[in-house]
Design a protein around this motif. Structure first.
Motif, PDB file in Angstrom:
ATOM      1  N   LEU A   1     -19.299  -1.494 -49.188  1.00 12.63           N
ATOM      2  CA  LEU A   1     -19.488  -0.075 -48.701  1.00 12.63           C
ATOM      3  C   LEU A   1     -18.447   0.026 -47.675  1.00 12.63           C
ATOM      4  CD1 LEU A   1     -20.834   2.927 -48.850  1.00 12.63           C
ATOM      5  CD2 LEU A   1     -22.344   1.685 -47.304  1.00 12.63           C
ATOM      6  N   VAL A   2     -17.705   1.086 -47.711  1.00 12.55           N
ATOM      7  CA  VAL A   2     -16.888   1.336 -46.621  1.00 12.55           C
ATOM      8  C   VAL A   2     -17.220   2.821 -45.974  1.00 12.55           C
ATOM      9  CG1 VAL A   2     -14.308   1.613 -45.745  1.00 12.55           C
ATOM     10  CG2 VAL A   2     -15.010   0.186 -47.622  1.00 12.55           C
ATOM     11  N   GLY A   3     -17.511   3.064 -44.718  1.00 12.32           N
ATOM     12  CA  GLY A   3     -17.852   4.087 -43.999  1.00 12.32           C
ATOM     13  C   GLY A   3     -17.455   4.188 -42.650  1.00 12.32           C
ATOM     14  N   VAL A   4     -17.580   5.459 -42.135  1.00 16.55           N
ATOM     15  CA  VAL A   4     -16.911   5.780 -40.878  1.00 16.55           C
ATOM     16  C   VAL A   4     -18.420   6.247 -39.963  1.00 16.55           C
ATOM     17  CG1 VAL A   4     -15.752   7.309 -39.347  1.00 16.55           C
ATOM     18  CG2 VAL A   4     -14.906   6.636 -41.485  1.00 16.55           C
ATOM     19  N   ARG A   5     -18.431   5.591 -38.792  1.00 20.94           N
ATOM     20  CA  ARG A   5     -19.623   6.051 -37.921  1.00 20.94           C
ATOM     21  C   ARG A   5     -18.986   6.768 -36.648  1.00 20.94           C
ATOM     22  NH1 ARG A   5     -24.560   3.679 -38.057  1.00 20.94           N
ATOM     23  NH2 ARG A   5     -24.042   1.853 -39.151  1.00 20.94           N
TER      24      ARG A   5
ATOM     25  N   ASN B   1      -8.934   6.851 -49.110  1.00 16.20           N
ATOM     26  CA  ASN B   1      -8.947   7.042 -50.482  1.00 16.20           C
ATOM     27  C   ASN B   1      -7.751   6.300 -51.269  1.00 16.20           C
ATOM     28  OD1 ASN B   1     -10.939   9.075 -50.291  1.00 16.20           O
ATOM     29  ND2 ASN B   1      -9.613  10.701 -49.938  1.00 16.20           N
ATOM     30  N   GLN B   2      -6.653   6.299 -50.563  1.00 11.78           N
ATOM     31  CA  GLN B   2      -5.779   5.178 -51.135  1.00 11.78           C
ATOM     32  C   GLN B   2      -6.088   4.034 -51.378  1.00 11.78           C
ATOM     33  OE1 GLN B   2      -2.225   6.011 -48.366  1.00 11.78           O
ATOM     34  NE2 GLN B   2      -1.871   8.085 -49.323  1.00 11.78           N
ATOM     35  N   LEU B   3      -6.868   3.291 -50.257  1.00 10.91           N
ATOM     36  CA  LEU B   3      -7.215   1.956 -50.398  1.00 10.91           C
ATOM     37  C   LEU B   3      -8.224   1.827 -51.469  1.00 10.91           C
ATOM     38  CD1 LEU B   3      -7.331   1.009 -46.566  1.00 10.91           C
ATOM     39  CD2 LEU B   3      -5.776   0.183 -48.041  1.00 10.91           C
ATOM     40  N   ARG B   4      -8.908   2.907 -51.649  1.00  8.36           N
ATOM     41  CA  ARG B   4      -9.903   2.785 -52.641  1.00  8.36           C
ATOM     42  C   ARG B   4      -9.356   2.804 -54.048  1.00  8.36           C
ATOM     43  NH1 ARG B   4     -12.498   8.435 -53.458  1.00  8.36           N
ATOM     44  NH2 ARG B   4     -10.534   8.638 -53.971  1.00  8.36           N
ATOM     45  N   ASP B   5      -8.462   3.494 -54.222  1.00  5.21           N
ATOM     46  CA  ASP B   5      -7.604   3.408 -55.511  1.00  5.21           C
ATOM     47  C   ASP B   5      -6.960   2.243 -55.773  1.00  5.21           C
ATOM     48  OD1 ASP B   5      -8.515   6.150 -55.888  1.00  5.21           O
ATOM     49  OD2 ASP B   5      -6.708   6.647 -55.303  1.00  5.21           O
ATOM     50  N   GLU B   6      -6.658   1.733 -54.411  1.00  2.61           N
ATOM     51  CA  GLU B   6      -5.700   0.363 -54.496  1.00  2.61           C
ATOM     52  C   GLU B   6      -6.611  -0.672 -55.088  1.00  2.61           C
ATOM     53  OE1 GLU B   6      -3.176  -2.539 -51.761  1.00  2.61           O
ATOM     54  OE2 GLU B   6      -3.723  -0.621 -51.056  1.00  2.61           O
ATOM     55  N   TRP B   7      -7.958  -0.707 -54.732  1.00  3.32           N
ATOM     56  CA  TRP B   7      -8.750  -1.963 -54.748  1.00  3.32           C
ATOM     57  C   TRP B   7      -9.844  -1.802 -55.933  1.00  3.32           C
ATOM     58  CZ3 TRP B   7      -7.023  -6.458 -53.278  1.00  3.32           C
ATOM     59  CH2 TRP B   7      -6.012  -6.552 -52.027  1.00  3.32           C
ATOM     60  N   ARG B   8     -10.090  -0.792 -56.159  1.00  2.00           N
ATOM     61  CA  ARG B   8     -11.007  -0.495 -57.349  1.00  2.00           C
ATOM     62  C   ARG B   8     -10.901  -1.379 -58.342  1.00  2.00           C
ATOM     63  NH1 ARG B   8     -15.104   2.696 -57.905  1.00  2.00           N
ATOM     64  NH2 ARG B   8     -14.475   4.085 -56.169  1.00  2.00           N
ATOM     65  N   PRO B   9      -9.533  -1.419 -59.239  1.00  2.00           N
ATOM     66  CA  PRO B   9      -9.477  -2.275 -60.158  1.00  2.00           C
ATOM     67  C   PRO B   9     -10.086  -3.651 -60.007  1.00  2.00           C
ATOM     68  CG  PRO B   9      -7.667  -1.005 -59.976  1.00  2.00           C
ATOM     69  CD  PRO B   9      -8.468  -0.904 -58.650  1.00  2.00           C
ATOM     70  N   MET B  10      -9.808  -4.318 -58.987  1.00  2.00           N
ATOM     71  CA  MET B  10     -10.292  -5.584 -58.415  1.00  2.00           C
ATOM     72  C   MET B  10     -11.726  -5.805 -58.420  1.00  2.00           C
ATOM     73  SD  MET B  10      -9.170  -8.127 -55.406  1.00  2.00           S
ATOM     74  CE  MET B  10      -9.721  -9.542 -55.056  1.00  2.00           C
ATOM     75  N   ALA B  11     -12.389  -4.653 -57.871  1.00  2.00           N
ATOM     76  CA  ALA B  11     -13.838  -4.743 -57.547  1.00  2.00           C
ATOM     77  C   ALA B  11     -14.392  -4.280 -59.046  1.00  2.00           C
ATOM     78  CB  ALA B  11     -14.153  -3.460 -56.817  1.00  2.00           C
TER      79      ALA B  11
ATOM     80  N   ARG C   1     -17.765   1.343 -52.849  1.00  2.00           N
ATOM     81  CA  ARG C   1     -17.809   2.716 -52.611  1.00  2.00           C
ATOM     82  C   ARG C   1     -17.252   3.025 -51.381  1.00  2.00           C
ATOM     83  NH1 ARG C   1     -24.324   4.583 -53.574  1.00  2.00           N
ATOM     84  NH2 ARG C   1     -24.205   3.799 -55.695  1.00  2.00           N
ATOM     85  N   VAL C   2     -16.316   3.994 -51.181  1.00  2.00           N
ATOM     86  CA  VAL C   2     -15.802   4.583 -49.965  1.00  2.00           C
ATOM     87  C   VAL C   2     -16.103   5.988 -49.563  1.00  2.00           C
ATOM     88  CG1 VAL C   2     -13.527   4.948 -48.800  1.00  2.00           C
ATOM     89  CG2 VAL C   2     -13.673   2.968 -50.127  1.00  2.00           C
ATOM     90  N   LEU C   3     -16.960   5.913 -48.308  1.00  2.00           N
ATOM     91  CA  LEU C   3     -17.534   7.243 -48.237  1.00  2.00           C
ATOM     92  C   LEU C   3     -16.495   8.385 -47.569  1.00  2.00           C
ATOM     93  CD1 LEU C   3     -20.924   6.107 -46.249  1.00  2.00           C
ATOM     94  CD2 LEU C   3     -20.339   6.689 -48.803  1.00  2.00           C
ATOM     95  N   ALA C   4     -16.571   9.556 -48.160  1.00  2.00           N
ATOM     96  CA  ALA C   4     -15.810  10.523 -47.823  1.00  2.00           C
ATOM     97  C   ALA C   4     -15.692  10.756 -46.055  1.00  2.00           C
ATOM     98  CB  ALA C   4     -15.841  11.744 -48.517  1.00  2.00           C
ATOM     99  N   THR C   5     -14.454  11.213 -45.628  1.00  2.00           N
ATOM    100  CA  THR C   5     -14.577  11.496 -44.145  1.00  2.00           C
ATOM    101  C   THR C   5     -13.363  12.511 -43.870  1.00  2.00           C
ATOM    102  OG1 THR C   5     -14.526  10.737 -41.915  1.00  2.00           O
ATOM    103  CG2 THR C   5     -13.127   9.456 -43.588  1.00  2.00           C
ATOM    104  N   GLY C   6     -13.384  13.165 -42.976  1.00  2.00           N
ATOM    105  CA  GLY C   6     -12.566  14.198 -42.608  1.00  2.00           C
ATOM    106  C   GLY C   6     -11.898  14.122 -41.174  1.00  2.00           C
ATOM    107  N   VAL C   7     -12.055  12.816 -40.685  1.00  2.00           N
ATOM    108  CA  VAL C   7     -11.860  12.622 -39.164  1.00  2.00           C
ATOM    109  C   VAL C   7     -10.251  11.969 -39.010  1.00  2.00           C
ATOM    110  CG1 VAL C   7     -12.499  10.142 -39.101  1.00  2.00           C
ATOM    111  CG2 VAL C   7     -12.607  11.437 -37.100  1.00  2.00           C
ATOM    112  N   GLN C   8      -9.771  12.446 -37.967  1.00  2.00           N
ATOM    113  CA  GLN C   8      -8.334  11.926 -37.830  1.00  2.00           C
ATOM    114  C   GLN C   8      -8.436  11.052 -36.603  1.00  2.00           C
ATOM    115  OE1 GLN C   8      -8.638  15.731 -37.754  1.00  2.00           O
ATOM    116  NE2 GLN C   8      -8.474  15.521 -40.189  1.00  2.00           N
ATOM    117  N   VAL C   9      -7.730   9.968 -36.641  1.00  2.00           N
ATOM    118  CA  VAL C   9      -7.655   8.858 -35.566  1.00  2.00           C
ATOM    119  C   VAL C   9      -6.078   8.723 -34.966  1.00  2.00           C
ATOM    120  CG1 VAL C   9      -9.803   7.766 -36.403  1.00  2.00           C
ATOM    121  CG2 VAL C   9      -7.382   7.201 -37.270  1.00  2.00           C
ATOM    122  N   ALA C  10      -6.209   8.345 -33.966  1.00  5.31           N
ATOM    123  CA  ALA C  10      -4.897   7.880 -33.206  1.00  5.31           C
ATOM    124  C   ALA C  10      -4.529   6.333 -33.412  1.00  5.31           C
ATOM    125  CB  ALA C  10      -4.814   8.462 -31.834  1.00  5.31           C
TER     126      ALA C  10
END
Length: 732
Positions: free
Chosen positions: A509-513, A455-465, A473-482
């Protein structure tokens, strides 16, 4: 009663005779009796009945006699046929060239022909029907015409013969006196009897023996020819140690005259010549060789080397044969030993050369390491020295842009700010590459909220896009990674920025599989795609597919940083692309069990609210950056106490007699004191002051220090908006 007068056990003739006699007697009495009482009539009736019974019995007797005569006739015919069959069988058995005997299921001799036992005249009279099989075997074992194998007694032969009798089929050869052989073939019949055939195979055995002798002669010639063609010298000795075979190569190798190689020569005679002309290897001695050759039991193979007075070296191999004799082979290994010596000498020379080259390489490696370390220090120092004035320039331009907003000078200031941001990006990439290449990069793996970071990266690069008209678009996700927060953010930042930079129209498009225990972050774009031969090259430094791009679009370091950071963190990295069909980059990340704590180095989003009236203690050793920060913060309505060191800060605060509301300190100060030390000392004097650390160093240890202090960490050159947002969040 009539039935009491006849004995049923009598024959029909006897019964008829009795009935006739009774009838005659009754008839005579009837004729003589004149009594009118009627007794005569009664007796007459009885006589009539008896006569009728006699007639019936007579007819039965006649029929029985006819049947008996017919049966006797058939029996006679069968007996004649049986005798004829027996005669034919006997004649047939007699015509058989082999001896034949038949034993019944009770192991009794039923019949045999005249050829059975013909090679044992002394037992022929005992071979008669009724003879038991065990008695037959016993008789055969005692025959003087049976030639038993050496060391075998008649009792042992008979026991072995009876054991074979238990089998359904037995074939063996028996040797007779006079060098004759009989093959005995024994088979079981279906009713449990036994058939024995005896065949004279003397002629066959003689032919086989002659053929074997011929083959042995051929084999001997073949062996002789083979021995003569061998490169090795060969000598063959029998069990008595006498020479029975050799080849000319043996005499040539041992320099022994042909006259001394004669059949029957003792091994010791040849060995005496060998012992005088050759020296033995260390592990073998003449006594050992002689003892081995004279040993009568089992011998293990013996191998050793001998060396002549010249340079000739022979390998000797002695091996026992199955019959107790032994074979000795001699192989000339002079050239091999000379080659080995040459190899050893070359090895020693090569080892010395390798050692010299190794020392040279070590010196070169040390020099390269020193040069690499010097390069890393230079890049770090140069980047730090550049980041200091760059930070000051950004602050000056930010202040200038605020004062000149709305006019052409303001637009020029904005362009200058963007140019400085490009320089900042390039310097940051150089620092990252230098740190990753030097192996000094350290990671701090923690659970990271992937949704918050995206979400932070979406807000950072949306103006340029949005400026390029892209559907970002950045798809929402609630996953935590190490992962390491800083490097993971840099990886995703570079992938997203590349997708937006190289996509002219369409979408990103940015998403999590989800992949079970891992997830894959995928960045899709509808850009021009990447040729297959270019897909490996793009991860190198300073590689850009769009050659017309300006330096403001990057120097081609983004993917190089991504690849090195992924390798450092152990995150698999890949891409798939079709020319003209877009590209997808993906990074595989392991799942984490809990949400990450907020990063101290990530500033809160900028706010438009007013900053309260605060006293800011600024400790910065670079005069230009100190002045720029002072001007910027004073424009925000803050009171700034600017100092160049910790000591100056304490002196100034003591002189004016006030306590600051917040501390902004540079991490690297000139007096060997760090900004973190200054913050700690000020808190010890004035209590828990809010603090902000400013540094050009991106080492992870600095982030841990800021986290420990609970201070905001800003990396030079930082965005003034981040500092303003932090200060706006403090109570006025």
């Amino acid at each position: 009663m009539p039935h009491a007068l006849i004995d049923p056990r009598d024959s029909l003739a006897r019964q008829n005779e009795k009935l006739l006699r009774i009838t005659e007697t009754l008839m005579r009495r009837v004729e003589q009796d004149t009594d009118a009482s009627g007794l005569a009539y009664t007796q007459f009736q009885r006589a009539v009945m008896l006569e009728e019974e006699v007639r019936s019995r007579t007819q039965d007797l006649e029929r029985a006699l006819d049947l008996l005569n017919e049966s006797n006739a058939r029996l006679a015919i069968a007996n004649r046929e049986t005798e004829a069959a027996r005669s034919n069988l006997a004649n047939a058995i007699e015509t058989v060239q082999e001896g034949f005997a038949l034993f019944n299921a009770a192991d009794e001799l039923v019949m045999c022909n005249s050829r059975f036992g013909m090679h044992m005249p002394d037992i022929r009279d005992q071979l008669k029907p009724g003879l038991g099989f065990a008695d037959y075997v016993q008789v055969v074992s005692q025959s003087v015409f049976l030639s038993l194998p050496d060391g075998e007694t008649p009792q042992a032969w008979a026991q072995r013969r009876m054991r074979h009798h238990q089998d359904n089929s037995v074939i063996f050869n028996a040797r007779m006196t006079g060098k004759r052989w009989v093959q005995v073939s024994e088979h079981r019949t279906t009713d449990g009897g036994t058939v024995i055939l005896q065949t004279d195979v003397t002629d066959i055995m003689r032919l086989e023996r002659r053929e074997r002798e011929r083959m042995l002669d051929d084999q001997a010639r073949l062996i002789r020819a083979t021995l003569e063609h061998l490169e090795q010298g060969v000598c063959i000795f029998d069990t008595q140690g006498r020479l029975v075979g050799w080849n000319r190569r043996a005499g040539a190798l041992l320099s022994i005259p042909v006259g001394q190689f004669q059949i029957g020569n003792r091994f010791s005679t040849i060995f005496k010549r060998l012992r005088g002309d050759y020296s033995f290897s260390d592990h073998a001695s003449p006594r050992l060789v002689l003892d081995w050759a004279g040993h009568k039991g089992r011998r293990e193979p013996l191998s050793f080397e001998i060396q002549g007075r010249g340079s000739r070296v022979l390998t000797v191999f002695m091996q026992q044969m199955p019959d107790g004799g032994f074979v000795i082979s001699f192989t000339d290994v002079t050239s091999e030993r000379q080659a080995i010596r040459a190899v050893i000498e070359a090895k020693e020379t090569l080892e010395q050369r390798v050692l010299d080259r190794t020392l040279d390489l070590e010196d070169a490696l040390s020099e390269a390491e020193r040069a690499n370390a010097s390069k890393s220090r230079f890049v770090a120092a140069a980047s730090h020295d550049l980041l200091q004035p760059l930070s000051a320039a950004k602050l000056y331009l930010a202040s200038l842009e605020q004062e000149l907003a709305g006019g052409p000078p303001g637009e020029m200031a904005s362009k200058a700010t963007k140019a400085l941001q490009s320089v900042e990006t390039i310097l940051g990439a150089l620092l990252d590459i230098s740190k990753l290449d030097s192996g000094q990069a350290s990671v701090h793996v923690l659970p990271v909220s992937l949704g918050l970071m995206l979400n932070q990266l979406r807000d950072e690069w949306r103006p340029m896009a949005d400026a390029k008209g892209l559907d970002f678009r950045v798809l929402a996700t609630g996953v935590q990674v190490a992962s390491d927060t800083t490097y993971l953010q840099r990886i995703l930042q570079n992938l997203i920025s590349n997708a937006i930079r190289y996509t002219d129209n369409g979408r990103v498009l940015v998403g999590v599989r989800h992949l079970g225990k891992a997830v894959r972050v995928e960045v899709w774009d509808t850009g021009p795609g990447i040729e297959e031969e270019e897909q490996d090259r793009i991860f190198g430094e300073f590689q850009r597919l769009n050659a017309s791009a300006s330096a403001a679009d990057g120097m081609g370091l983004g993917l190089a940083i991504v690849e090195r950071a992924c390798a450092l963190l152990g995150h698999p990295l890949g891409l798939s692309s079709q020319p003209g069909g877009g590209t997808v980059f993906w990074v595989e990340l392991p799942r984490a069990g809990r949400v990450a704590a907020p990063e101290p180095g990530v500033a809160a989003p900028a706010q438009d609210g007013q900053i309260g009236h605060l006293i800011v203690l600024l400790i910065e050793n670079d005069a230009e950056l100190r002045n720029a920060l002072t001007v910027t913060m004073e424009q925000w309505g803050l009171d700034v106490l600017a100092c160049c060191s910790e000591d100056e800060a304490f002196a100034l605060l003591g002189e004016i007699g006030v306590a600051p509301d917040v501390v902004v300190a540079d991490m690297q100060l000139d007096d060997r004191r760090s900004g973190s030390d200054a913050i700690t000392a000020l808190r010890n004097r004035f209590g828990p002051l809010p603090a902000c650390l400013v540094s050009a160093d991106r080492d992870i240890a600095l982030r841990d220090t800021a986290e420990r202090l609970g201070a905001l960490l800003l990396h030079k050159p930082f965005d003034p908006g981040a500092l303003k947002a932090y200060l706006a969040g403090l109570p006025g």
